[in-house]
Design a protein around this motif. Structure first.
Motif, PDB file in Angstrom:
ATOM      1  N   LYS A 192       0.735  -0.849   0.207  1.00 25.96           N
ATOM      2  CA  LYS A 192       0.513  -0.593   0.255  1.00 25.96           C
ATOM      3  C   LYS A 192       0.730   1.244   0.333  1.00 25.96           C
ATOM      4  O   LYS A 192       0.868   2.283  -0.016  1.00 25.96           O
ATOM      5  CB  LYS A 192      -1.628  -0.194   0.787  1.00 25.96           C
ATOM      6  N   ARG A 193       2.114   0.905   0.795  1.00 24.47           N
ATOM      7  CA  ARG A 193       3.149   2.453   0.924  1.00 24.47           C
ATOM      8  C   ARG A 193       3.619   2.470  -0.931  1.00 24.47           C
ATOM      9  O   ARG A 193       3.490   3.682  -1.312  1.00 24.47           O
ATOM     10  CB  ARG A 193       4.555   2.554   1.667  1.00 24.47           C
ATOM     11  N   PHE A 194       3.936   1.347  -1.524  1.00 22.92           N
ATOM     12  CA  PHE A 194       3.658   1.743  -2.825  1.00 22.92           C
ATOM     13  C   PHE A 194       3.080   2.036  -3.658  1.00 22.92           C
ATOM     14  O   PHE A 194       3.168   3.293  -4.224  1.00 22.92           O
ATOM     15  CB  PHE A 194       4.252   0.352  -2.914  1.00 22.92           C
ATOM     16  N   LEU A 195       1.970   1.796  -3.468  1.00 21.05           N
ATOM     17  CA  LEU A 195       0.834   2.681  -4.017  1.00 21.05           C
ATOM     18  C   LEU A 195       0.475   4.196  -3.971  1.00 21.05           C
ATOM     19  O   LEU A 195       0.320   5.147  -4.623  1.00 21.05           O
ATOM     20  CB  LEU A 195      -0.631   2.619  -4.356  1.00 21.05           C
ATOM     21  N   GLN A 196       1.311   4.735  -2.351  1.00 19.75           N
ATOM     22  CA  GLN A 196       0.702   6.144  -1.892  1.00 19.75           C
ATOM     23  C   GLN A 196       1.267   7.153  -2.171  1.00 19.75           C
ATOM     24  O   GLN A 196       1.661   7.909  -2.598  1.00 19.75           O
ATOM     25  CB  GLN A 196       0.713   5.772  -0.302  1.00 19.75           C
ATOM     26  N   LEU A 197       2.804   6.408  -1.939  1.00 19.67           N
ATOM     27  CA  LEU A 197       4.609   7.138  -2.856  1.00 19.67           C
ATOM     28  C   LEU A 197       3.750   7.428  -4.577  1.00 19.67           C
ATOM     29  O   LEU A 197       4.794   8.389  -4.376  1.00 19.67           O
ATOM     30  CB  LEU A 197       5.589   6.297  -2.014  1.00 19.67           C
ATOM     31  N   MET A 198       3.723   6.440  -5.020  1.00 17.82           N
ATOM     32  CA  MET A 198       3.864   6.399  -6.425  1.00 17.82           C
ATOM     33  C   MET A 198       2.718   7.603  -6.826  1.00 17.82           C
ATOM     34  O   MET A 198       3.088   8.995  -7.319  1.00 17.82           O
ATOM     35  CB  MET A 198       3.334   5.303  -7.145  1.00 17.82           C
ATOM     36  N   SER A 199       1.258   7.616  -5.810  1.00 12.70           N
ATOM     37  CA  SER A 199       0.781   8.670  -5.606  1.00 12.70           C
ATOM     38  C   SER A 199       0.653  10.106  -5.920  1.00 12.70           C
ATOM     39  O   SER A 199       0.339  10.819  -5.759  1.00 12.70           O
ATOM     40  CB  SER A 199      -1.028   8.038  -5.607  1.00 12.70           C
ATOM     41  N   ALA A 200       1.540  10.036  -4.966  1.00 14.21           N
ATOM     42  CA  ALA A 200       2.043  11.306  -4.360  1.00 14.21           C
ATOM     43  C   ALA A 200       2.887  12.009  -5.269  1.00 14.21           C
ATOM     44  O   ALA A 200       3.729  13.105  -4.984  1.00 14.21           O
ATOM     45  CB  ALA A 200       2.375  11.389  -2.866  1.00 14.21           C
ATOM     46  N   GLY A 201       3.797  11.499  -6.125  1.00 13.90           N
ATOM     47  CA  GLY A 201       4.705  11.880  -7.258  1.00 13.90           C
ATOM     48  C   GLY A 201       5.610  11.600  -6.811  1.00 13.90           C
ATOM     49  O   GLY A 201       6.701  12.269  -7.124  1.00 13.90           O
ATOM     50  N   PHE A 202       6.025  10.109  -6.389  1.00 13.82           N
ATOM     51  CA  PHE A 202       7.567  10.154  -6.026  1.00 13.82           C
ATOM     52  C   PHE A 202       7.678   9.443  -7.338  1.00 13.82           C
ATOM     53  O   PHE A 202      10.162   9.871  -7.149  1.00 13.82           O
ATOM     54  CB  PHE A 202       7.358   8.376  -5.333  1.00 13.82           C
ATOM     55  N   PHE A 203       7.416   9.290  -8.171  1.00 15.73           N
ATOM     56  CA  PHE A 203       8.508   9.804  -9.567  1.00 15.73           C
ATOM     57  C   PHE A 203       8.382  10.458 -10.580  1.00 15.73           C
ATOM     58  O   PHE A 203       8.780   9.880 -12.243  1.00 15.73           O
ATOM     59  CB  PHE A 203       7.983   7.989 -10.555  1.00 15.73           C
ATOM     60  N   LEU A 204       7.888  11.783 -10.022  1.00 13.39           N
ATOM     61  CA  LEU A 204       7.561  12.468 -10.510  1.00 13.39           C
ATOM     62  C   LEU A 204       9.034  13.476 -11.142  1.00 13.39           C
ATOM     63  O   LEU A 204       9.906  13.638 -10.115  1.00 13.39           O
ATOM     64  CB  LEU A 204       6.376  13.742 -10.369  1.00 13.39           C
ATOM     65  N   PRO A 205       9.547  14.710 -12.483  1.00 13.87           N
ATOM     66  CA  PRO A 205      10.689  15.276 -12.451  1.00 13.87           C
ATOM     67  C   PRO A 205      11.020  15.679 -11.333  1.00 13.87           C
ATOM     68  O   PRO A 205      12.814  15.292 -10.986  1.00 13.87           O
ATOM     69  CB  PRO A 205      10.279  15.632 -13.661  1.00 13.87           C
TER      70      PRO A 205
END
Length: 394
Positions: A297-310
């Motif tokens: 769930k933390r993976f989805l939360q982080l990625m949703s929060a822009g973890f992999f944005l520029p």
């Protein structure tokens, strides 16, 4: 949040950089110093402007407004899917058997100092998902890195393939082996398992051959392939030395499986998934491994929060110098697509669709190119903030 220091005793590693980054003979070729080479960086350095919100670090400050996911059901679904995607004992035995035959031939060549196109074998290393223990069920391929004492030529690769074909077959006359060769690698298959041999050299060997004439240089394995092989060695060694918790390997498999099943997440490669699994399980203030359910769930939360944005601090690649971010090889369009799909998945998870997301519920489609209905909730296809052409060229 910064990653924990990954420094520690290394296997035959002469030096470790200040941030735990490997600085040794396995570093990539410095292509900027090679005159006439056309290999260039495709992405400019990114700014480090923000740390994405991490609910795991602030869970006590935020009260959930939705019904929490059934942890027992979620755990059972995780266990069920993990068993489905973990290679069986028979699959692992088949890969182990072929790998042992191939490596024994290569090791014999090294001990006897046999030459292929005038080049001896310097090192032999198992690399990739098979060596890390993160391969998926049905993946019957192992990877082996062979480092020659000189910049390998296509002729050397062909000669090595011929020797492998003859000697592996002589060790087992009951099975038929197929050996395929490309300009840079060799594949040995026994009809069930497969071993891919990447042929490369140390960077200094490339530097020593820069004075060759055009005809000789055209016969050499491309620098990009050598860099790719050296990166595979660095990734495998880092993973072996830093991943001791089974939860990390389980989550890495689950993330790889998720990326295979959802088209828009295929931008994430194995190295992305493995580093994300390590981060989500271990990198937090509590310093205790998180359960796989919480880490997923933390993976989805982080990625949703822009973890992999520029402009995200993301994760520094522990096997690269110059603070290279692990997501820097993605285009802006791919970064945005991964982020928006994870937002859709997190929304589904919030409404209790963990079995559907994990793939243990047959018949449920995660095709986000069309509208998805679940539990009375409608999830529309995510829209780009900017048109893809603008994102890529910005």
């Amino acid at each position: 949040m910064e990653m924990a220091d990954s420094r520690g005793p290394l296997l035959d590693t002469p030096f470790v950089g200040e941030a735990g980054v490997y600085v040794d003979e396995y570093d990539e070729v410095n292509v900027g110093d090679l005159e006439g080479d056309e290999y260039v960086e495709t992405q400019p350095p990114m700014k480090q402007l923000y740390i994405p919100f991490d609910l795991t670090e602030a869970s006590e400050l935020f009260t959930s407004v939705a019904q929490p996911v059934d942890s027992e059901s979620f755990s059972e679904a995780i266990l069920q899917r993990s068993e489905q995607i973990t290679p069986s004992a028979d699959e692992q035995a088949s890969v182990n058997s072929l790998t042992a035959k191939v490596t024994s031939v290569l090791e014999a060549m090294s001990i006897r100092q046999e030459l292929v196109d005038g080049m001896g074998v310097e090192e032999i290393r198992s690399v990739g998902a098979y060596k890390k223990g993160t391969q998926l069920a049905g993946d019957m391929t192992a990877e082996v890195a062979v480092i020659l004492k000189n910049w390998p030529t296509y002729t050397a690769v062909e000669e090595m393939a011929q020797l492998l074909k003859e000697r592996v077959a002589s060790k087992d006359t009951q099975n038929e082996y197929v050996v395929d060769v490309t300009e840079t690698s060799i594949t040995v298959c026994d009809g069930i398992a497969q071993v891919t041999i990447m042929v490369m050299c140390f960077p200094q060997s490339v530097q020593e051959n820069q004075t060759e004439d055009t005809h000789q240089s055209e016969n050499r394995v491309p620098l990009a392939d050598i860099d790719s092989g050296l990166a595979a060695i660095r990734h495998t060694r880092w993973f072996d030395e830093n991943v001791i918790h089974t939860s990390v390997k389980i989550l890495a498999r689950l993330l790889k499986d998720l990326c295979q099943r959802i088209t828009q997440l295929r931008h994430l490669n194995d190295w992305h998934c493995e580093l994300l699994a390590h981060f989500c399980v271990l990198q937090h203030s509590n310093n205790q491994p998180l359960p796989v359910t919480v880490a997923f769930k933390r993976f989805l939360q982080l990625m949703s929060a822009g973890f992999f944005l520029p402009d995200s601090v993301c994760i520094d690649d522990p096997c690269e110098a110059d603070d290279l971010k692990v997501h820097q090889n993605l285009t802006y369009d791919q970064m945005e697509e991964v982020t928006t799909i994870c937002q859709c998945l997190l929304r589904l998870l919030t409404y209790g669709a963990h079995r559907e997301i994990l793939g243990v519920e047959p018949g449920f489609s995660l095709d986000f190119s069309s509208t998805i209905e679940y539990g009375g909730v409608t999830i529309s296809p995510p829209q780009h903030v900017l048109p893809p052409t603008q994102i890529v060229t910005q």
